[in-house]
Design a protein around this motif. Structure first.
Motif, PDB file in Angstrom:
ATOM      1  N   TYR A   1       0.834  -1.209   0.000  1.00 57.02           N
ATOM      2  CA  TYR A   1       0.000   0.000   0.000  1.00 57.02           C
ATOM      3  C   TYR A   1       0.867   1.257   0.000  1.00 57.02           C
ATOM      4  CZ  TYR A   1      -3.209   3.586   1.761  1.00 57.02           C
ATOM      5  OH  TYR A   1      -3.935   4.750   1.924  1.00 57.02           O
ATOM      6  N   VAL A   2       1.875   1.290   0.868  1.00 54.20           N
ATOM      7  CA  VAL A   2       2.783   2.444   0.934  1.00 54.20           C
ATOM      8  C   VAL A   2       3.548   2.595  -0.374  1.00 54.20           C
ATOM      9  CG1 VAL A   2       4.852   3.365   2.057  1.00 54.20           C
ATOM     10  CG2 VAL A   2       3.015   2.394   3.440  1.00 54.20           C
ATOM     11  N   LEU A   3       3.982   1.475  -0.925  1.00 49.45           N
ATOM     12  CA  LEU A   3       4.724   1.495  -2.187  1.00 49.45           C
ATOM     13  C   LEU A   3       3.862   2.048  -3.313  1.00 49.45           C
ATOM     14  CD1 LEU A   3       7.311   0.708  -3.701  1.00 49.45           C
ATOM     15  CD2 LEU A   3       6.356  -1.591  -3.970  1.00 49.45           C
ATOM     16  N   GLU A   4       2.644   1.539  -3.432  1.00 47.83           N
ATOM     17  CA  GLU A   4       1.737   1.999  -4.489  1.00 47.83           C
ATOM     18  C   GLU A   4       1.351   3.461  -4.281  1.00 47.83           C
ATOM     19  OE1 GLU A   4      -0.660   1.927  -7.871  1.00 47.83           O
ATOM     20  OE2 GLU A   4       0.832   0.498  -7.145  1.00 47.83           O
ATOM     21  N   LYS A   5       1.138   3.844  -3.038  1.00 45.01           N
ATOM     22  CA  LYS A   5       0.788   5.240  -2.727  1.00 45.01           C
ATOM     23  C   LYS A   5       1.932   6.164  -3.129  1.00 45.01           C
ATOM     24  CE  LYS A   5      -2.683   7.358  -0.542  1.00 45.01           C
ATOM     25  NZ  LYS A   5      -4.084   7.202  -0.985  1.00 45.01           N
ATOM     26  N   SER A   6       3.153   5.744  -2.875  1.00 43.44           N
ATOM     27  CA  SER A   6       4.316   6.563  -3.222  1.00 43.44           C
ATOM     28  C   SER A   6       4.462   6.700  -4.733  1.00 43.44           C
ATOM     29  CB  SER A   6       5.589   5.944  -2.628  1.00 43.44           C
ATOM     30  OG  SER A   6       5.495   5.807  -1.228  1.00 43.44           O
ATOM     31  N   LEU A   7       4.308   5.583  -5.435  1.00 39.87           N
ATOM     32  CA  LEU A   7       4.454   5.608  -6.884  1.00 39.87           C
ATOM     33  C   LEU A   7       3.342   6.394  -7.562  1.00 39.87           C
ATOM     34  CD1 LEU A   7       5.547   1.900  -7.546  1.00 39.87           C
ATOM     35  CD2 LEU A   7       6.990   3.936  -7.563  1.00 39.87           C
ATOM     36  N   SER A   8       2.207   6.550  -6.883  1.00 45.74           N
ATOM     37  CA  SER A   8       1.077   7.273  -7.475  1.00 45.74           C
ATOM     38  C   SER A   8       1.337   8.767  -7.582  1.00 45.74           C
ATOM     39  CB  SER A   8      -0.199   7.032  -6.662  1.00 45.74           C
ATOM     40  OG  SER A   8      -0.106   7.633  -5.379  1.00 45.74           O
ATOM     41  N   VAL A   9       2.398   9.255  -6.912  1.00 42.51           N
ATOM     42  CA  VAL A   9       2.727  10.678  -6.994  1.00 42.51           C
ATOM     43  C   VAL A   9       3.024  11.069  -8.430  1.00 42.51           C
ATOM     44  CG1 VAL A   9       4.361  12.466  -6.294  1.00 42.51           C
ATOM     45  CG2 VAL A   9       3.551  10.797  -4.624  1.00 42.51           C
ATOM     46  N   ASP A  10       3.761  10.226  -9.155  1.00 41.03           N
ATOM     47  CA  ASP A  10       4.032  10.496 -10.565  1.00 41.03           C
ATOM     48  C   ASP A  10       2.740  10.519 -11.370  1.00 41.03           C
ATOM     49  OD1 ASP A  10       6.680  11.018 -10.625  1.00 41.03           O
ATOM     50  OD2 ASP A  10       7.319   9.088 -11.404  1.00 41.03           O
ATOM     51  N   ASN A  11       1.809   9.658 -10.994  1.00 39.66           N
ATOM     52  CA  ASN A  11       0.505   9.623 -11.652  1.00 39.66           C
ATOM     53  C   ASN A  11      -0.221  10.949 -11.465  1.00 39.66           C
ATOM     54  OD1 ASN A  11      -1.639   8.588 -13.068  1.00 39.66           O
ATOM     55  ND2 ASN A  11      -1.835   6.750 -11.841  1.00 39.66           N
ATOM     56  N   ILE A  12      -0.114  11.515 -10.267  1.00 36.91           N
ATOM     57  CA  ILE A  12      -0.748  12.807  -9.976  1.00 36.91           C
ATOM     58  C   ILE A  12      -0.168  13.894 -10.871  1.00 36.91           C
ATOM     59  CG2 ILE A  12      -0.948  14.645  -8.238  1.00 36.91           C
ATOM     60  CD1 ILE A  12      -1.151  12.457  -6.119  1.00 36.91           C
ATOM     61  N   PHE A  13       1.147  13.874 -11.026  1.00 37.17           N
ATOM     62  CA  PHE A  13       1.807  14.872 -11.859  1.00 37.17           C
ATOM     63  C   PHE A  13       1.320  14.784 -13.307  1.00 37.17           C
ATOM     64  CE2 PHE A  13       5.445  16.069 -14.599  1.00 37.17           C
ATOM     65  CZ  PHE A  13       5.515  17.405 -14.249  1.00 37.17           C
ATOM     66  N   VAL A  14       1.204  13.568 -13.832  1.00 39.62           N
ATOM     67  CA  VAL A  14       0.756  13.377 -15.211  1.00 39.62           C
ATOM     68  C   VAL A  14      -0.704  13.807 -15.369  1.00 39.62           C
ATOM     69  CG1 VAL A  14       0.273  11.655 -17.004  1.00 39.62           C
ATOM     70  CG2 VAL A  14       2.409  11.556 -15.718  1.00 39.62           C
TER      71      VAL A  14
ATOM     72  N   SER B   1      16.580  11.032 -16.084  1.00 41.65           N
ATOM     73  CA  SER B   1      15.781  12.030 -16.802  1.00 41.65           C
ATOM     74  C   SER B   1      15.306  13.119 -15.866  1.00 41.65           C
ATOM     75  CB  SER B   1      14.571  11.365 -17.471  1.00 41.65           C
ATOM     76  OG  SER B   1      13.622  10.947 -16.503  1.00 41.65           O
ATOM     77  N   GLY B   2      15.306  12.803 -14.546  1.00 45.08           N
ATOM     78  CA  GLY B   2      14.869  13.789 -13.552  1.00 45.08           C
ATOM     79  C   GLY B   2      13.393  14.093 -13.632  1.00 45.08           C
ATOM     80  N   GLY B   3      12.626  13.216 -14.314  1.00 48.34           N
ATOM     81  CA  GLY B   3      11.185  13.426 -14.427  1.00 48.34           C
ATOM     82  C   GLY B   3      10.829  14.573 -15.350  1.00 48.34           C
ATOM     83  N   ASP B   4      11.744  14.920 -16.295  1.00 51.91           N
ATOM     84  CA  ASP B   4      11.514  16.057 -17.168  1.00 51.91           C
ATOM     85  C   ASP B   4      10.953  15.670 -18.530  1.00 51.91           C
ATOM     86  OD1 ASP B   4      12.470  17.818 -15.264  1.00 51.91           O
ATOM     87  OD2 ASP B   4      14.550  17.624 -15.920  1.00 51.91           O
ATOM     88  N   ASP B   5      10.468  14.452 -18.671  1.00 50.77           N
ATOM     89  CA  ASP B   5       9.914  14.033 -19.952  1.00 50.77           C
ATOM     90  C   ASP B   5       8.695  14.875 -20.307  1.00 50.77           C
ATOM     91  OD1 ASP B   5      11.826  12.081 -20.089  1.00 50.77           O
ATOM     92  OD2 ASP B   5      10.535  10.508 -19.265  1.00 50.77           O
TER      93      ASP B   5
ATOM     94  N   PHE C   1      -6.301  16.227  -5.504  1.00 48.65           N
ATOM     95  CA  PHE C   1      -6.769  17.588  -5.249  1.00 48.65           C
ATOM     96  C   PHE C   1      -5.983  18.257  -4.121  1.00 48.65           C
ATOM     97  CE2 PHE C   1     -10.522  15.629  -7.257  1.00 48.65           C
ATOM     98  CZ  PHE C   1     -10.717  16.532  -8.282  1.00 48.65           C
ATOM     99  N   ALA C   2      -5.440  17.466  -3.217  1.00 48.42           N
ATOM    100  CA  ALA C   2      -4.652  18.037  -2.124  1.00 48.42           C
ATOM    101  C   ALA C   2      -3.223  18.311  -2.550  1.00 48.42           C
ATOM    102  CB  ALA C   2      -4.660  17.077  -0.924  1.00 48.42           C
ATOM    103  N   PHE C   3      -2.750  17.539  -3.530  1.00 47.72           N
ATOM    104  CA  PHE C   3      -1.328  17.516  -3.841  1.00 47.72           C
ATOM    105  C   PHE C   3      -0.979  18.158  -5.184  1.00 47.72           C
ATOM    106  CE2 PHE C   3       2.688  14.732  -3.833  1.00 47.72           C
ATOM    107  CZ  PHE C   3       3.265  15.491  -2.824  1.00 47.72           C
ATOM    108  N   ALA C   4      -1.966  18.251  -6.093  1.00 51.85           N
ATOM    109  CA  ALA C   4      -1.688  18.684  -7.466  1.00 51.85           C
ATOM    110  C   ALA C   4      -1.022  20.051  -7.523  1.00 51.85           C
ATOM    111  CB  ALA C   4      -2.974  18.697  -8.288  1.00 51.85           C
ATOM    112  N   GLY C   5      -1.465  20.963  -6.671  1.00 51.33           N
ATOM    113  CA  GLY C   5      -0.944  22.320  -6.722  1.00 51.33           C
ATOM    114  C   GLY C   5       0.452  22.478  -6.165  1.00 51.33           C
ATOM    115  N   VAL C   6       0.903  21.510  -5.359  1.00 54.79           N
ATOM    116  CA  VAL C   6       2.202  21.660  -4.697  1.00 54.79           C
ATOM    117  C   VAL C   6       3.181  20.547  -5.061  1.00 54.79           C
ATOM    118  CG1 VAL C   6       1.228  22.896  -2.736  1.00 54.79           C
ATOM    119  CG2 VAL C   6       1.383  20.407  -2.644  1.00 54.79           C
TER     120      VAL C   6
END
Length: 310
Positions: free
Chosen positions: A72-85, A150-154, A243-248
């Motif tokens: 759960y923690v692993l998936e929650k952490s990886l979902s941050v990139d999903n939020i950015f996209v 890539s530093g997440g700059d794709d 919605f809590a994280f997208a702006g920051v």
């Protein structure tokens, strides 16, 4: 435990009841989700996941409880990139904030189907062909290294994607949004709205992220039930977290590097499993510690602004 159909039925009854409550009561009318509201719902979903985790501990076993929490923690952490996209996609198509929740809600239903197919397939492959673990591990190392350098700059351009081109070519589509509607009738013909196109693109990104996250989850547990439920709990809370994280999210500039290292760590863990099995508690501590440190360093060491005048 895997053979107990009641566990699967009970879990899905709970999920669909919560989704019905979400859309039918709390979000019956489209509105802009405030940071306060999203934080409350994020807390609710995390609390529900922890309650479920206690149920796993009490009724199934301590090892499975550790596996659920780690996955759960692993998936929650990886979902941050999903939020950015997702932020980039909503911004690109200029989707108004009050309609974003609707897109994410229906995206959950598609994710439910895709995740169970991916996980069931992954578990079946591993049980029959154990060497698949090493392929998964090598793939995670490659993905993590690619993210790290890539530093997440794709750049992301939805118009270059298959879903966008296919939809534009084979479906009639309106030129503008029609509030929250996915389809409208024009001149007696049903047309897709851009909002539905955004939903399709969001769904396609979940498939891409599942390719990374599912092997990572299966490195923690070989139980289809634990892998599936931990993934779904993380996805259910993703909308609120968005919605809590997208702006920051851009403020946490070291987070993408931490996620890259997490993927590399999980990949190495899978590759050396035949010789040395890293305890689940160690994996949980490593992931939590690394993510926490990346957030702390991001806050303590803000990014320097480029001086374009020089």
């Amino acid at each position: 435990m895997e053979s107990q159909l009641s566990w699967w039925i009970g879990f899905h009854v709970f999920v669909f009841a919560m989704l019905a409550l979400d859309l039918g009561v709390f979000h019956k009318k489209d509105h802009v989700v405030s940071v306060k509201e999203s934080l409350i719902w994020t807390g609710v979903w995390i609390t529900l996941a922890l309650i479920f985790n206690y149920g796993v501990y009490h009724y199934i076993g301590e090892r499975e409880a550790y596996e659920f929490l780690t996955a759960y923690v692993l998936e929650k952490s990886l979902s941050v990139d999903n939020i950015f996209v997702m932020t980039l996609i909503f911004t690109y198509f200029k989707v108004e904030q009050q309609y974003q929740h609707r897109v994410l809600f229906w995206g959950i239903l598609g994710a439910l189907v895709m995740r169970i197919v991916f996980i069931a397939g992954g578990v079946a492959l591993i049980s029959k062909f154990h060497f698949i673990l090493y392929i998964f591990g090598a793939f995670l190392i490659y993905t993590g290294a690619k993210m790290l350098f890539s530093g997440g700059d794709d750049d992301i351009n939805p118009e270059e994607g298959f879903i966008y081109k296919f939809s534009k070519k084979y479906f009639k589509m309106t030129d503008k949004f029609h509030a929250q509607k996915f389809f409208v009738m024009e001149n007696g013909v049903r047309h897709m709205t851009p909002l539905f196109l955004v939903l399709l693109i969001i769904e396609s990104t979940d498939v891409i992220f599942a390719v990374d996250s599912i092997p990572a989850t299966l490195s923690v547990t070989k139980s289809a039930f634990i892998a599936y439920t931990s993934n779904i709990f993380a996805i259910l809370g993703l909308r609120s977290l968005y919605f809590a994280f997208a702006g920051v999210v851009k403020l946490f500039r070291f987070l993408s590097y931490a996620l890259s290292v997490v993927l590399i760590f999980i990949g190495v863990k899978m590759l050396i499993e035949f010789k040395y099995k890293i305890p689940t508690s160690y994996s949980l501590g490593f992931v939590l510690g690394l993510i926490t440190l990346s957030i702390i360093f991001s806050l303590l060491i803000p990014e320097k602004e480029n001086d374009e005048s020089k």
